[in-house]
Design an enzyme around this catalytic site. Structure first.
Site, PDB file in Angstrom:
ATOM      1  N   MET A 163      -4.344  -2.160  -1.417  1.00 26.59           N
ATOM      2  CA  MET A 163      -3.122  -1.767  -0.713  1.00 26.59           C
ATOM      3  C   MET A 163      -2.286  -3.012  -0.391  1.00 26.59           C
ATOM      4  O   MET A 163      -1.393  -2.967   0.462  1.00 26.59           O
ATOM      5  CB  MET A 163      -3.458  -1.010   0.572  1.00 26.59           C
ATOM      6  CG  MET A 163      -4.179   0.302   0.282  1.00 26.59           C
ATOM      7  SD  MET A 163      -3.944   1.541   1.561  1.00 26.59           S
ATOM      8  CE  MET A 163      -4.601   0.700   2.992  1.00 26.59           C
ATOM      9  N   GLY A 164      -2.572  -4.128  -1.061  1.00 27.49           N
ATOM     10  CA  GLY A 164      -1.779  -5.332  -0.847  1.00 27.49           C
ATOM     11  C   GLY A 164      -2.148  -6.069   0.418  1.00 27.49           C
ATOM     12  O   GLY A 164      -3.227  -5.852   0.980  1.00 27.49           O
TER      13      GLY A 164
ATOM     14  N   HIS B 220      -9.957  -9.512  -1.453  1.00 28.37           N
ATOM     15  CA  HIS B 220      -9.360  -8.880  -2.637  1.00 28.37           C
ATOM     16  C   HIS B 220      -9.491  -9.791  -3.866  1.00 28.37           C
ATOM     17  O   HIS B 220      -9.782  -9.336  -4.967  1.00 28.37           O
ATOM     18  CB  HIS B 220      -7.863  -8.623  -2.417  1.00 28.37           C
ATOM     19  CG  HIS B 220      -7.532  -7.697  -1.288  1.00 28.37           C
ATOM     20  ND1 HIS B 220      -6.970  -8.127  -0.117  1.00 28.37           N
ATOM     21  CD2 HIS B 220      -7.672  -6.355  -1.156  1.00 28.37           C
ATOM     22  CE1 HIS B 220      -6.758  -7.094   0.688  1.00 28.37           C
ATOM     23  NE2 HIS B 220      -7.185  -6.007   0.089  1.00 28.37           N
TER      24      HIS B 220
ATOM     25  N   GLY C  91     -14.939  -3.181  -2.558  1.00 31.87           N
ATOM     26  CA  GLY C  91     -15.673  -4.054  -1.648  1.00 31.87           C
ATOM     27  C   GLY C  91     -16.699  -3.309  -0.813  1.00 31.87           C
ATOM     28  O   GLY C  91     -16.465  -2.182  -0.376  1.00 31.87           O
TER      29      GLY C  91
HETATM   30  P1  AMP Z   1      -7.591  -2.491   0.825  1.00 29.67           P
HETATM   31  O1  AMP Z   1      -6.416  -3.232   0.286  1.00 29.67           O
HETATM   32  O2  AMP Z   1      -7.918  -2.812   2.241  1.00 29.67           O
HETATM   33  O3  AMP Z   1      -7.544  -1.022   0.520  1.00 29.67           O
HETATM   34  O4  AMP Z   1      -8.845  -3.044   0.019  1.00 29.67           O
HETATM   35  C1  AMP Z   1      -8.856  -3.054  -1.390  1.00 29.67           C
HETATM   36  C2  AMP Z   1     -10.241  -3.379  -1.864  1.00 29.67           C
HETATM   37  O5  AMP Z   1     -10.630  -4.657  -1.377  1.00 29.67           O
HETATM   38  C3  AMP Z   1     -11.290  -2.382  -1.354  1.00 29.67           C
HETATM   39  O6  AMP Z   1     -12.221  -2.132  -2.399  1.00 29.67           O
HETATM   40  C4  AMP Z   1     -11.928  -3.129  -0.224  1.00 29.67           C
HETATM   41  O7  AMP Z   1     -13.258  -2.728   0.040  1.00 29.67           O
HETATM   42  C5  AMP Z   1     -11.888  -4.550  -0.748  1.00 29.67           C
HETATM   43  N1  AMP Z   1     -12.005  -5.497   0.357  1.00 29.67           N
HETATM   44  C6  AMP Z   1     -11.242  -5.542   1.476  1.00 29.67           C
HETATM   45  N2  AMP Z   1     -11.669  -6.522   2.294  1.00 29.67           N
HETATM   46  C7  AMP Z   1     -12.735  -7.105   1.690  1.00 29.67           C
HETATM   47  C8  AMP Z   1     -13.625  -8.162   2.024  1.00 29.67           C
HETATM   48  N3  AMP Z   1     -13.507  -8.830   3.174  1.00 29.67           N
HETATM   49  N4  AMP Z   1     -14.609  -8.475   1.158  1.00 29.67           N
HETATM   50  C9  AMP Z   1     -14.750  -7.789  -0.006  1.00 29.67           C
HETATM   51  N5  AMP Z   1     -13.938  -6.793  -0.392  1.00 29.67           N
HETATM   52  C10 AMP Z   1     -12.947  -6.444   0.440  1.00 29.67           C
END
Ligand code: AMP
Length: 280
Positions: free
Chosen positions: A31-32, A38, A148
């Protein structure tokens, strides 16, 4: 050079080219407001695949009416620059109308795994995630997609939906990337004031102390209430849950046995932080 496409047709034209060259494709949905968590997904995807596609879409369907959709941090130019530096080939950044055209009426609902933990406090959340991830997987048809462990329940829900719907993609889970004080990296950490950010480091600390107590064989019922009150004392206003669960079923368990994981969601003011840690 990172190319940006906004239409499914343009994404498909690119993936057709990649496949014509027999290149494997890794997909990294986001989601940026990107951070090193990420980028670690993108680096893992680079290692496994000839081409890597990242997606950037702040998905309104996974936010509740009183949640932070409007306030969610957005900076596409900065995100694109970071993705280019780690060697991502293509960014798919669709607009709202491309993902949800007028009269969009379909949703993907995953039962069971979504009825616990974050699914209770955020009842709309996993339906929104399952719907958008299904769409992204079918739009890009990657060989592998990267998620993640920071959002461990989400990872398990996606694994289940891919299995149940026979979507031909391998789901790869990537361990949580943390700040130097242990706080899991999250786009939402940007909401914290400097004082709140200092308080937030208690979350991974208490999580790890509690994991040690559970690993020693103490029952969850005797350990978790104390841990919750330590969270409150450290400045967390509300603890949505602190639960010892089986990793596969996500159902609470009384005593740690493999594969067990401790899950937490807690608020500092209006900012909801989640984390989890394997117990065995
Ligand atoms: P989001 O942009 O928050 O929807 O996250 C996008 C992807 O990045 C998802 O698969 C999350 O689980 C992963 N992600 C977010 N934060 C972390 C982190 N600290 N470590 C590993 N993966 C992450």
């Amino acid at each position: 050079m990172l190319e940006v496409v906004r239409k499914v047709a343009d994404l498909r034209a690119k993936t057709a080219q990649y496949r014509a060259g027999h290149a494997s494709i890794g997909l990294v949905p986001t989601m940026g407001a990107l951070h090193d968590g990420h980028l670690t997904l993108a680096r893992s995807a680079k290692l496994d695949n000839a081409r890597v596609i990242a997606t950037l879409f702040v998905n309104p369907k996974q936010f509740g009416p009183r949640e932070d959709f409007a306030a969610y941090p957005r900076d596409e130019a900065a995100d694109a620059a970071m993705l280019e530096r780690v060697g991502v080939d293509l960014l798919f950044a669709p607009g709202l109308e491309e993902m949800y055209p007028e009269n969009f009426s379909t949703s993907v609902a995953v039962g069971g795994l979504t009825q616990t933990l974050c699914g209770l406090a955020r009842p709309h959340f996993f339906g929104g995630v399952a719907t958008v991830v299904t769409k992204l997987l079918l739009q890009a048809m990657p060989d592998r997609a990267y998620f993640g462990e920071k959002d461990f329940q989400q990872l398990q829900v996606i694994r289940r939906l891919v299995r149940d719907l026979n979507i031909p993609v391998a789901i790869v889970g990537v361990p949580t990337i943390r700040e130097s004080d242990g706080l899991a990296m999250s786009s939402r950490n940007a909401y914290l004031s400097p004082a709140q950010r200092r308080m937030a480091s208690a979350l991974p600390q208490i999580l790890q102390e509690t994991v040690a107590e559970l690993r020693a064989g103490n029952p969850a019922a005797t350990i978790l209430p104390g841990a919750k009150s330590r969270l409150h004392k450290a400045g967390f206003d509300r603890v949505d849950y602190l639960e010892l669960c089986d990793e596969q079923t996500l159902q609470p368990i009384a005593i740690a046995r493999p594969p067990a994981r401790l899950f937490v969601a807690a608020f500092i003011d209006k900012t909801r932080l989640i984390d989890n840690w394997p117990v065995i």
